[in-house]
Design an enzyme around this catalytic site. Structure first.
Site, PDB file in Angstrom:
ATOM      1  N   ARG A  61       7.921   0.715 -18.499  1.00 57.56           N
ATOM      2  CA  ARG A  61       6.498   0.732 -18.098  1.00 57.56           C
ATOM      3  C   ARG A  61       5.839  -0.612 -18.381  1.00 57.56           C
ATOM      4  O   ARG A  61       4.881  -1.013 -17.726  1.00 57.56           O
ATOM      5  CB  ARG A  61       5.750   1.876 -18.817  1.00 57.56           C
ATOM      6  N   TYR A 114      -9.242   1.323   3.757  1.00 58.22           N
ATOM      7  CA  TYR A 114      -8.420   2.522   3.691  1.00 58.22           C
ATOM      8  C   TYR A 114      -9.260   3.614   3.022  1.00 58.22           C
ATOM      9  O   TYR A 114      -9.813   3.387   1.935  1.00 58.22           O
ATOM     10  CB  TYR A 114      -7.150   2.212   2.895  1.00 58.22           C
ATOM     11  N   ASP A 186      -7.670  -7.043  -0.409  1.00 55.32           N
ATOM     12  CA  ASP A 186      -6.532  -6.194  -0.048  1.00 55.32           C
ATOM     13  C   ASP A 186      -5.879  -6.848   1.176  1.00 55.32           C
ATOM     14  O   ASP A 186      -6.434  -6.849   2.269  1.00 55.32           O
ATOM     15  CB  ASP A 186      -7.020  -4.773   0.268  1.00 55.32           C
ATOM     16  N   LYS A 211       3.783  -0.833   3.004  1.00 53.88           N
ATOM     17  CA  LYS A 211       3.587  -1.248   4.389  1.00 53.88           C
ATOM     18  C   LYS A 211       4.505  -2.422   4.748  1.00 53.88           C
ATOM     19  O   LYS A 211       5.702  -2.296   4.640  1.00 53.88           O
ATOM     20  CB  LYS A 211       2.102  -1.549   4.606  1.00 53.88           C
TER      21      LYS A 211
END
Ligand code: LCS
Length: 396
Positions: A61, A114, A186, A211
């Site tokens: 992590r 989005y 973004d 994407k």
């Protein structure tokens, strides 16, 4: 470590960044270091790693060699400090907001983003005292007017989902910085092949790697690329504890996908140009938005700010939502599905799908009409896609 790739073009970077021969085995392809934890040679070494006094991995992590290659790779393409990989694009956004904003502060965002990127601010982060307002950031006066004394972040998505409208990144950076706020961009729709916001003054870039960068529609993943080491240190602290981390296998797939980013983006973009012109000339099509068409309201900005107009098109069929639904139900080669930026063409209806969680009046104000159809053009043969559009439009 790999040699310095910053002097090379983005295609070379996509092929080589984060790619170096494994010292232990000589493997050319990166090993998948599929482990949750890393052994310490001694108690003292463990303590030093935790204290940040010694290099070395602790726990996946907090960092992992396979994930680190991807973080280096995307950061190289974006021209930023080492990236911070996340389990999804939404994980990237939430990590940025959690690490860089405090309760009582305000964010101004692009109205057409989005859907969940906006809803998470308005519905969820508001519960922690964060304020947000979403305006048409293509209009710089509207952006300027939306800044409040407590604005600490400007969040721009360009090209925007799903309208493919564009915001002037350099101008938005100037406005944000005049007010002491950070500009976050973004860059999912463009990918660093077509647009590098940090070069234009942005402070942080984020991606849904799901994407274009992965490009094969087989993982969900995200990335934060801070512009400076100082910003990286601020985000890294929260990233390590927030839990929106990536898995090594996911990182390996994203790295493999990224190697062909340049050629995929170029092929899809070439197809998109042909299809946008075909749709614009079709009598059953009401309007088409594609940054490569002279009819796009920010066509000139696209030429200035981007290295190409990309492969996302939005359009509306004459007859609105009913006609659009008929088209979507009639496609054969194209796939009716959300997501974008993969090798295959995906077509969807934002107002009932990706942007359904937004209020109807907010959607309309953001330019997302009920009949808007979004298509992410893939790497098929353009004539086959046109034939599919032709037969589907005949059903309308
Ligand atoms: N940013 C943009 C511009 C996006 O298009 C998406 C997802 C995200 C962030 C979130 O990334 P994720 O968590 O899904 O990796 N966009 C989607 C879309 O238009 N259809 O399905 C997902």
């Amino acid at each position: 470590m790999s040699h310095d790739l910053r002097k090379y073009g983005t295609n070379t970077q996509a092929v080589h960044a984060g790619q170096y021969v494994d010292e232990a085995t000589g493997a050319v392809a990166p090993p998948i270091v599929q482990t949750s934890t890393f052994a310490f040679a001694s108690c003292r070494q463990g303590a030093e790693r935790f204290a940040g006094e010694a290099e070395g991995y602790i726990y996946t992590r907090m960092g992992n060699p396979t994930i680190a290659r991807l973080e280096e790779a995307v950061a190289t393409l974006e021209g930023g400090a080492q990236g911070l990989a996340t389990g999804s694009g939404m994980g990237a956004l939430c990590t940025i907001v959690f690490s860089l904003m405090n309760g009582g502060e305000h964010m101004v965002g692009t109205s057409s983003v989005y859907g969940p990127s906006r809803v998470v601010m308005e519905r969820d982060f508001s519960r922690f005292g964060l304020e947000s307002s979403f305006v048409d950031t293509c209009d710089l006066d509207a952006l300027r007017a939306a800044i409040r004394p407590n604005t600490t972040m400007v969040f721009v998505e360009t090209p925007a989902n799903p309208t493919v409208s564009l915001t002037d990144i350099a101008a938005a950076a100037e406005i944000a910085h005049e007010h002491g706020a950070l500009l976050v961009v973004d860059n999912t729709f463009a990918s660093p092949i077509l647009q590098r916001p940090l070069e234009l003054g942005a402070d942080v870039v984020m991606h849904s790697l799901t994407k274009f960068i992965n490009g094969h529609t087989d993982i969900v993943a995200g990335m934060v690329v801070p512009g400076t080491a100082e910003l990286r240190a601020r985000i890294k602290k929260v990233h390590a504890y927030l839990g929106a981390c990536m898995d090594p296998h996911q990182a390996w797939l994203a790295l493999r996908g990224m190697r062909t980013l340049g050629m995929r983006v170029r092929t899809a973009q070439e197809n998109a140009g042909v299809i946008a012109r075909f749709l614009e000339a079709h009598p059953k099509v009401e309007w088409v938005r594609y940054p490569g068409l002279p009819s796009h309201p920010q066509h000139e900005l696209a030429e200035r700010q981007m290295d190409g107009p990309g492969s996302l098109i939005s359009f509306e069929v004459r007859g609105g939502i009913e006609a659009g639904t008929r088209l979507l139900d009639s496609v054969e080669l194209m796939t009716l599905a959300v997501s974008l930026g993969g090798i295959e063409t995906l077509i969807q209806h934002p107002s009932s799908m990706t942007h359904a969680a937004m209020a109807h009046e907010d959607r309309l104000a953001a330019g997302i009409s009920d009949g808007l159809v979004r298509v992410s053009i893939g790497c098929e043969d353009a004539e086959d896609l046109i034939a599919d559009f032709e037969q589907a439009l005949k059903q309308v």
